[in-house]
Design a protein around this motif. Structure first.
Motif, mmCIF file in Angstrom:
data_model
loop_
_atom_site.group_PDB
_atom_site.id
_atom_site.type_symbol
_atom_site.label_atom_id
_atom_site.label_comp_id
_atom_site.label_asym_id
_atom_site.label_seq_id
_atom_site.Cartn_x
_atom_site.Cartn_y
_atom_site.Cartn_z
ATOM 1 N N LYS A 38 -4.915 49.310 -58.482
ATOM 2 C CA LYS A 38 -5.375 49.446 -59.774
ATOM 3 C C LYS A 38 -5.006 50.872 -59.921
ATOM 4 O O LYS A 38 -5.249 51.994 -59.230
ATOM 5 N N PRO A 39 -4.813 51.305 -61.181
ATOM 6 C CA PRO A 39 -4.594 52.709 -61.684
ATOM 7 C C PRO A 39 -5.997 53.182 -61.453
ATOM 8 O O PRO A 39 -6.929 52.663 -61.627
ATOM 9 N N LEU A 40 -6.078 54.768 -61.237
ATOM 10 C CA LEU A 40 -7.254 55.252 -60.800
ATOM 11 C C LEU A 40 -8.366 55.287 -61.858
ATOM 12 O O LEU A 40 -9.350 55.009 -61.680
ATOM 13 N N ASN A 41 -7.798 55.190 -63.109
ATOM 14 C CA ASN A 41 -8.910 55.203 -64.308
ATOM 15 C C ASN A 41 -9.577 53.895 -64.385
ATOM 16 O O ASN A 41 -10.871 53.783 -64.693
ATOM 17 N N GLU A 42 -8.927 52.658 -63.826
ATOM 18 C CA GLU A 42 -9.673 51.401 -63.708
ATOM 19 C C GLU A 42 -10.603 51.330 -62.162
ATOM 20 O O GLU A 42 -11.624 50.837 -62.423
ATOM 21 N N ALA A 43 -10.051 51.993 -61.438
ATOM 22 C CA ALA A 43 -10.984 51.750 -60.204
ATOM 23 C C ALA A 43 -12.122 52.895 -60.168
ATOM 24 O O ALA A 43 -13.076 52.424 -59.640
ATOM 25 N N ILE A 44 -11.955 54.051 -60.756
ATOM 26 C CA ILE A 44 -13.192 54.988 -61.006
ATOM 27 C C ILE A 44 -13.481 55.032 -62.459
ATOM 28 O O ILE A 44 -12.456 55.656 -63.247
ATOM 29 N N SER A 45 -14.671 54.751 -63.003
ATOM 30 C CA SER A 45 -14.890 54.425 -64.547
ATOM 31 C C SER A 45 -15.298 56.209 -64.933
ATOM 32 O O SER A 45 -15.415 56.296 -66.151
ATOM 33 N N VAL A 46 -16.239 56.820 -64.277
ATOM 34 C CA VAL A 46 -16.932 57.725 -64.459
ATOM 35 C C VAL A 46 -16.118 59.189 -64.515
ATOM 36 O O VAL A 46 -15.457 59.339 -63.492
ATOM 37 N N ASP A 47 -15.803 59.804 -65.738
ATOM 38 C CA ASP A 47 -15.093 60.952 -65.841
ATOM 39 C C ASP A 47 -15.308 62.202 -64.790
ATOM 40 O O ASP A 47 -14.541 62.834 -64.204
ATOM 41 N N ALA A 53 -12.546 63.192 -57.543
ATOM 42 C CA ALA A 53 -11.891 62.601 -56.598
ATOM 43 C C ALA A 53 -10.157 63.276 -56.481
ATOM 44 O O ALA A 53 -9.575 63.226 -55.735
ATOM 45 N N LEU A 54 -9.856 63.882 -57.751
ATOM 46 C CA LEU A 54 -8.620 64.529 -58.059
ATOM 47 C C LEU A 54 -8.617 65.997 -57.896
ATOM 48 O O LEU A 54 -7.621 66.571 -57.969
ATOM 49 N N THR A 72 -9.845 51.774 -50.676
ATOM 50 C CA THR A 72 -11.089 52.230 -50.531
ATOM 51 C C THR A 72 -12.244 51.033 -50.184
ATOM 52 O O THR A 72 -11.769 49.993 -50.785
ATOM 53 N N GLN A 73 -12.989 51.279 -49.517
ATOM 54 C CA GLN A 73 -13.813 49.992 -48.989
ATOM 55 C C GLN A 73 -15.261 50.724 -48.679
ATOM 56 O O GLN A 73 -15.396 51.599 -48.141
ATOM 57 N N GLY A 74 -16.252 49.851 -48.906
ATOM 58 C CA GLY A 74 -17.639 50.183 -48.392
ATOM 59 C C GLY A 74 -18.537 51.018 -49.636
ATOM 60 O O GLY A 74 -17.708 51.694 -50.438
ATOM 61 N N GLY A 75 -19.775 51.170 -49.467
ATOM 62 C CA GLY A 75 -20.436 51.994 -50.321
ATOM 63 C C GLY A 75 -20.381 51.532 -51.745
ATOM 64 O O GLY A 75 -20.042 50.530 -52.197
ATOM 65 N N GLY A 76 -20.750 52.691 -52.455
ATOM 66 C CA GLY A 76 -20.542 52.474 -54.037
ATOM 67 C C GLY A 76 -19.480 53.240 -54.734
ATOM 68 O O GLY A 76 -18.524 53.996 -53.921
ATOM 69 N N ALA A 77 -19.540 53.336 -55.918
ATOM 70 C CA ALA A 77 -18.385 53.971 -56.459
ATOM 71 C C ALA A 77 -18.278 55.458 -56.535
ATOM 72 O O ALA A 77 -17.054 55.935 -56.272
ATOM 73 N N GLN A 80 -17.237 56.251 -52.923
ATOM 74 C CA GLN A 80 -15.588 56.081 -52.697
ATOM 75 C C GLN A 80 -14.854 57.133 -53.431
ATOM 76 O O GLN A 80 -13.981 57.390 -52.887
ATOM 77 N N ALA A 81 -15.416 57.569 -54.586
ATOM 78 C CA ALA A 81 -14.460 58.756 -54.883
ATOM 79 C C ALA A 81 -14.590 59.873 -54.264
ATOM 80 O O ALA A 81 -13.514 60.766 -54.245
ATOM 81 N N VAL A 82 -15.771 60.111 -53.658
ATOM 82 C CA VAL A 82 -15.866 61.477 -52.817
ATOM 83 C C VAL A 82 -14.945 61.252 -51.580
ATOM 84 O O VAL A 82 -14.548 62.314 -51.128
#
Length: 135
Positions: A38-47, A53-54, A72-77, A80-82
């Protein structure tokens, strides 16, 4: 680590945070960031998490110059971003070793060692004990 598959070179890095794991590939071509197809905006929702992440791309000024594909897999959103940030920083070092001092000065190469403490027998959680009664 450089790997060749179907005439495309990519540079690989693995990032971790708590129980999250991110496997990141950086391609030496202009493109966007894709996470789990998915595009990054859909995968990670919080700005804020998105900017975390970037951050390796922003610090090294490579945003828009490289293409990133991550799983990414496991844990929370947030974990996964970190983890994505950590894996991206490692992949960028494989891409160009001269980026290491810049990434290191922004503390993007350090793996956060904090993990959840395991539950102990006789207790309800890691440290919470049953209520004490005197009589």
């Amino acid at each position: 680590m450089t790997t060749e598959t179907e005439d495309t070179n990519y540079y690989y890095g693995t990032g971790r945070r708590k129980t999250s794991v991110a496997r990141v590939r950086v391609y030496n071509r202009a493109g966007g960031v894709t996470v789990n197809g998915k595009p990054l905006n859909e995968a990670i929702s919080v700005d804020q998490w998105l900017s975390d992440a970037l951050k390796p791309l922003a610090v090294t000024e490579l945003a828009g110059k490289v293409s990133v594909v991550a799983k990414t897999q496991g844990g929370g959103a947030h974990g996964q971003a970190v983890a994505l940030s950590h894996g991206l920083a490692r992949a960028l070092i494989a891409f160009d070793p001269q980026l290491r001092p810049v990434l290191k000065s922004h503390k993007l190469l350090t793996r956060d060692p904090r993990m959840r403490e395991s539950k102990k027998y006789g207790l309800k959680r890691a440290r919470k004990a049953p209520q004490y009664t005197k009589r």
